[in-house]
Design a protein around this motif. Structure first.
Motif, PDB file in Angstrom:
ATOM      1  N   ARG A  23       0.847  -1.195   0.000  1.00  0.00           N
ATOM      2  CA  ARG A  23       0.000   0.000   0.000  1.00  0.00           C
ATOM      3  C   ARG A  23       0.881   1.244   0.000  1.00  0.00           C
ATOM      4  NH1 ARG A  23      -5.152  -0.886   1.179  1.00  0.00           N
ATOM      5  NH2 ARG A  23      -5.766  -2.870   2.089  1.00  0.00           N
ATOM      6  N   PRO A  24       0.557   2.182  -0.856  1.00  0.00           N
ATOM      7  CA  PRO A  24       1.343   3.415  -0.882  1.00  0.00           C
ATOM      8  C   PRO A  24       0.845   4.398   0.177  1.00  0.00           C
ATOM      9  CG  PRO A  24      -0.318   3.472  -2.576  1.00  0.00           C
ATOM     10  CD  PRO A  24      -0.502   2.160  -1.864  1.00  0.00           C
ATOM     11  N   THR A  77       3.512   7.633  -2.243  1.00  0.00           N
ATOM     12  CA  THR A  77       3.947   7.414  -3.623  1.00  0.00           C
ATOM     13  C   THR A  77       2.876   6.671  -4.403  1.00  0.00           C
ATOM     14  OG1 THR A  77       5.029   5.388  -2.929  1.00  0.00           O
ATOM     15  CG2 THR A  77       6.400   7.366  -3.062  1.00  0.00           C
ATOM     16  N   MET A  78       3.019   6.703  -5.712  1.00  0.00           N
ATOM     17  CA  MET A  78       2.038   6.059  -6.590  1.00  0.00           C
ATOM     18  C   MET A  78       2.526   4.658  -6.949  1.00  0.00           C
ATOM     19  SD  MET A  78      -0.467   8.197  -7.027  1.00  0.00           S
ATOM     20  CE  MET A  78      -1.304   7.755  -8.537  1.00  0.00           C
ATOM     21  N   ILE A  79       2.535   3.788  -5.967  1.00  0.00           N
ATOM     22  CA  ILE A  79       2.911   2.402  -6.219  1.00  0.00           C
ATOM     23  C   ILE A  79       2.026   1.502  -5.371  1.00  0.00           C
ATOM     24  CG2 ILE A  79       4.751   2.428  -4.461  1.00  0.00           C
ATOM     25  CD1 ILE A  79       6.319   0.515  -6.304  1.00  0.00           C
ATOM     26  N   ALA A  80       1.615   0.415  -5.928  1.00  0.00           N
ATOM     27  CA  ALA A  80       0.762  -0.520  -5.197  1.00  0.00           C
ATOM     28  C   ALA A  80       0.916  -1.901  -5.807  1.00  0.00           C
ATOM     29  CB  ALA A  80      -0.706  -0.082  -5.258  1.00  0.00           C
ATOM     30  N   GLY A  81       0.683  -2.906  -4.993  1.00  0.00           N
ATOM     31  CA  GLY A  81       0.795  -4.265  -5.513  1.00  0.00           C
ATOM     32  C   GLY A  81       0.140  -5.260  -4.591  1.00  0.00           C
ATOM     33  N   HIS A 121       1.338  -1.991  -9.728  1.00  0.00           N
ATOM     34  CA  HIS A 121       1.105  -0.739 -10.441  1.00  0.00           C
ATOM     35  C   HIS A 121       2.092   0.299  -9.940  1.00  0.00           C
ATOM     36  CE1 HIS A 121      -0.879   2.834 -12.046  1.00  0.00           C
ATOM     37  NE2 HIS A 121      -0.737   3.357 -10.846  1.00  0.00           N
ATOM     38  N   MET A 122       2.629   1.041 -10.867  1.00  0.00           N
ATOM     39  CA  MET A 122       3.501   2.147 -10.471  1.00  0.00           C
ATOM     40  C   MET A 122       3.378   3.277 -11.483  1.00  0.00           C
ATOM     41  SD  MET A 122       7.605   2.360  -9.760  1.00  0.00           S
ATOM     42  CE  MET A 122       8.109   2.870 -11.389  1.00  0.00           C
ATOM     43  N   LEU A 123       3.337   4.468 -10.975  1.00  0.00           N
ATOM     44  CA  LEU A 123       3.445   5.665 -11.804  1.00  0.00           C
ATOM     45  C   LEU A 123       4.778   6.315 -11.462  1.00  0.00           C
ATOM     46  CD1 LEU A 123       2.234   7.805 -13.730  1.00  0.00           C
ATOM     47  CD2 LEU A 123       1.320   8.946 -11.710  1.00  0.00           C
ATOM     48  N   THR A 173      11.427   5.592 -10.729  1.00  0.00           N
ATOM     49  CA  THR A 173      11.205   6.172  -9.401  1.00  0.00           C
ATOM     50  C   THR A 173       9.727   6.501  -9.239  1.00  0.00           C
ATOM     51  OG1 THR A 173      13.390   7.172  -9.516  1.00  0.00           O
ATOM     52  CG2 THR A 173      11.902   8.000  -7.821  1.00  0.00           C
ATOM     53  N   PRO A 174       9.086   5.954  -8.221  1.00  0.00           N
ATOM     54  CA  PRO A 174       7.649   6.229  -8.062  1.00  0.00           C
ATOM     55  C   PRO A 174       7.371   7.713  -7.884  1.00  0.00           C
ATOM     56  CG  PRO A 174       8.332   4.427  -6.639  1.00  0.00           C
ATOM     57  CD  PRO A 174       9.581   5.030  -7.196  1.00  0.00           C
ATOM     58  N   ALA A 175       6.316   8.160  -8.535  1.00  0.00           N
ATOM     59  CA  ALA A 175       5.914   9.557  -8.412  1.00  0.00           C
ATOM     60  C   ALA A 175       5.300   9.801  -7.040  1.00  0.00           C
ATOM     61  CB  ALA A 175       4.914   9.905  -9.503  1.00  0.00           C
ATOM     62  N   GLY A 176       5.325  11.058  -6.610  1.00  0.00           N
ATOM     63  CA  GLY A 176       4.681  11.415  -5.355  1.00  0.00           C
ATOM     64  C   GLY A 176       3.174  11.358  -5.478  1.00  0.00           C
ATOM     65  N   ARG A 177       2.534  11.143  -4.336  1.00  0.00           N
ATOM     66  CA  ARG A 177       1.084  10.976  -4.324  1.00  0.00           C
ATOM     67  C   ARG A 177       0.432  12.258  -3.818  1.00  0.00           C
ATOM     68  NH1 ARG A 177      -1.893   6.314  -3.910  1.00  0.00           N
ATOM     69  NH2 ARG A 177      -3.931   6.499  -2.933  1.00  0.00           N
ATOM     70  N   PRO A 227      -6.101   1.806  -9.692  1.00  0.00           N
ATOM     71  CA  PRO A 227      -4.865   1.046  -9.857  1.00  0.00           C
ATOM     72  C   PRO A 227      -3.955   1.115  -8.634  1.00  0.00           C
ATOM     73  CG  PRO A 227      -4.778   3.070 -11.138  1.00  0.00           C
ATOM     74  CD  PRO A 227      -6.160   2.978 -10.576  1.00  0.00           C
ATOM     75  N   CYS A 228      -4.167   2.115  -7.777  1.00  0.00           N
ATOM     76  CA  CYS A 228      -3.323   2.266  -6.594  1.00  0.00           C
ATOM     77  C   CYS A 228      -3.925   1.608  -5.365  1.00  0.00           C
ATOM     78  CB  CYS A 228      -3.062   3.746  -6.310  1.00  0.00           C
ATOM     79  SG  CYS A 228      -1.485   4.280  -6.970  1.00  0.00           S
ATOM     80  N   ASN A 229      -4.941   0.813  -5.545  1.00  0.00           N
ATOM     81  CA  ASN A 229      -5.517   0.067  -4.428  1.00  0.00           C
ATOM     82  C   ASN A 229      -5.310  -1.421  -4.694  1.00  0.00           C
ATOM     83  OD1 ASN A 229      -7.068  -1.220  -2.505  1.00  0.00           O
ATOM     84  ND2 ASN A 229      -8.766   0.215  -2.642  1.00  0.00           N
ATOM     85  N   PRO A 230      -4.557  -2.099  -3.838  1.00  0.00           N
ATOM     86  CA  PRO A 230      -4.283  -3.518  -4.110  1.00  0.00           C
ATOM     87  C   PRO A 230      -5.474  -4.436  -3.852  1.00  0.00           C
ATOM     88  CG  PRO A 230      -3.279  -2.854  -2.046  1.00  0.00           C
ATOM     89  CD  PRO A 230      -3.858  -1.610  -2.646  1.00  0.00           C
TER      90      PRO A 230
END
Lengths: 422, 135
Positions: free
Chosen positions: A274-275, A278-282, A303-305, B31-35, B115-118
């Protein structure tokens, strides 16, 4: 019922504001409209044929105050099966303000029960068309943080009774209890569903337990549980949650939702990335079906942005019964105005590639072009172009779709205008 | 002499394209972008080029889909877009602790899971996301 609601409406409208220096400070009134039109057509040979058209107009008036809640919606609908204009929705409720409080009201076209499960609902919205309901409800709250609702409604010749009690947070747990019964007007056996959900927190672990049962023959029970709060990895930008779970249902259990399948017994173990910033999740999910192999699988997704404006989506699933699937999607967008995605989907032995471009020449108006083809055998090309707008209270959509195998050209046009004035 | 036919699988093409993009953009591609900060457990969608995005879920009856009339109100769960293509919600609906399914309605017609919710769920045959709000 209509006379009761009319009397209640009149009583509310005739009554003076309870704390009223200025009635305008007590009542909040509003009006809204929802106008919708849509038409679909397709090309047959060299000429277009209209498949269906629809036009719908609804007007809503509301009046809210600390002690009353009024809503009336009237509508006109014209489609393939024209319906007469008339009352579509009504809610008239009185509430004795304060803490604790009590309330009562009548409703038409509202009040369909919904009971959430841990993942899928036990009673789904849409199980009963809200338009078919008319009834009354009693509600109360503020008693040591507890609240409850009891509603009775007619649906055709049947009677639907639902009750719900929600507890305050008791320091280590909170409880939700609901009971839904349907009594057929024909005199047949009633259907009954009791659901208890327990949300607890023991600092290092947070169990959620759901127990559902229906009276009658044995086997009409279901249990679902999860352990949350297990975090082996927790840093500023994100964390990993490990969530063990189980879902067991008796052989005769049934509910008007999708939470349980009769006789299903499944254990799950999930690791969720869970992010936080940052914009990453899996997620990696393992499922073990104790009664068969249809729900035994391992799946993953990521998922990653990135800072460079590239998005990556990777997913895959491997099933015990031999099924497999995978998907890879890469997207890019330089500003708020446009983006593009290239996606490859693998299902068993077939691969389909889809390219999608989104472009918004102005903030509220955009277009999407999607082209796809099967890369593993017949090309089976397809192309779709959609233009849409969401400007102010209105939305509109025009779509054209073409598929190469059987040349099929469809055109759909739809628009919705909604407005609210308070 | 027959010309040699070379078949290139789409997987190879997409991988090559991804590698090309990564090389072209350097380390920032990995590098992951900021949220962007946002209410409601930080629900946000990156979708440049969309004309509009709505956040629909169990807490707002899916924008009115299940309410009388069966239409999605164009103002329900309306999100706003910043200059980088991030769509965020301006008014936090703040539902009670519990479990809610939700999804984004992009351009008024396309359903997109977060997409950011697993965690995922299903609604009306569509893959959607699951939001768990603890006490």
């Amino acid at each position: 019922m209509r006379s009761l609601s009319a009397a209640l409406l009149l009583a509310i409208l005739a009554s003076p504001p309870c704390s009223g220096d200025d009635p305008a400070e007590v009542w909040t009134t509003g009006a809204g409209c929802l106008l919708s039109t849509a038409a679909w057509s397709h090309w047959q040979g060299d000429r277009p044929l209209v498949d269906s058209t629809m036009a719908d107009a609804a007007l809503t008036a509301t009046a809210l105050s600390p002690f009353a809640d009024l809503l009336v919606t009237a509508s006109v609908t014209a489609d393939g099966d024209p319906r007469p204009a008339g009352l579509r929705r009504l809610r008239a409720a009185l509430r004795w303000p304060g803490t604790p409080w009590i309330g009562a009201g009548v409703h038409v076209g509202e009040g369909a029960p919904f009971v959430a499960g841990l993942h899928e609902p036990l009673i789904e919205s849409g199980w009963i068309a809200p338009d078919s309901l008319r009834g009354m409800s009693l509600s109360a709250g503020g008693f040591l943080g507890f609240s409850g609702t009891h509603a009775m409604a007619m649906q055709g010749s049947d009677t639907l009774v639902s009750s719900r009690v929600r507890s305050a947070w008791l320091g280590f747990a909170g409880l939700d209890y609901s009971r839904t019964a349907r009594y057929p007007g024909s005199g047949g056996p009633e259907t009954l569903l009791n659901v208890l959900m327990i949300r607890s927190d023991f600092r290092y672990v947070k169990p959620w337990v759901l127990v559902a049962g229906a009276e009658g023959e044995p086997g009409r029970w279901a249990v679902e549980a999860e352990l949350r709060g297990i975090r082996p990895f927790d840093v500023a930008w994100g964390r990993v949650d490990v969530v063990p779970g189980m879902s067991f249902a008796g052989d005769s259990f049934s509910s008007p939702g999708t939470a349980f399948t009769p006789g299903r017994r499944v254990l799950t173990l999930s690791a969720l990335l869970r992010p936080e910033r940052t914009m990453i999740a899996g997620a990696v999910v393992g499922s073990l079906d104790l009664e068969g192999d249809s729900l035994t699988f391992v799946s993953m997704r990521l998922h990653m942005l990135s800072e460079a404006g590239l998005s990556y989506d990777v997913s895959g699933i491997l099933r015990e019964n031999g099924g497999r699937g995978a998907s890879l999607c890469v997207g890019t967008g330089s500003s708020a105005a446009s983006s593009a995605f290239l996606e490859a989907d693998l299902v068993d032995d077939s691969v389909r590639v889809t390219g999608t471009v989104l472009h918004a020449p102005r903030p509220d108006v955009g277009a999407t072009l999607s082209v796809s083809g099967d890369a593993s055998g017949s090309l089976d090309p397809a192309c779709a172009l959609d233009a849409s707008m969401l400007v102010g209270p209105a939305s509109g959509h025009v779509g054209i779709e073409w598929r190469g195998g059987d040349v099929l050209l469809t055109v759909g046009i739809g628009g919705v205008l909604g407005c609210i004035r308070e | 002499m027959h010309p040699r036919v070379m078949r290139i699988s789409p997987g190879v093409v997409s991988h090559a394209l991804a590698i090309l993009l990564i090389v072209a953009t350097g380390c920032s591609a990995l590098t992951p972008a900021g949220r962007p900060s946002n209410g409601l457990s930080g629900i946000v969608l990156w979708m440049p080029g969309a004309s509009g995005v709505q956040l629909l879920g169990d807490w707002n009856e899916w924008g009115g889909l299940e309410a009388a009339g069966g239409l999605i109100h164009p103002g329900a769960g309306r999100m706003t877009c910043d200059s980088d293509g991030f769509w965020t919600l301006q008014e936090d609906p703040d539902p009670e602790p519990g479990r809610y399914r939700y999804a984004f309605l992009v351009d008024g017609w396309r359903w997109v899971a977060d997409p950011c919710n697993p965690e995922s769920a299903e609604y009306d045959g569509r893959g959607v996301s699951l939001l768990v709000i603890s006490d």
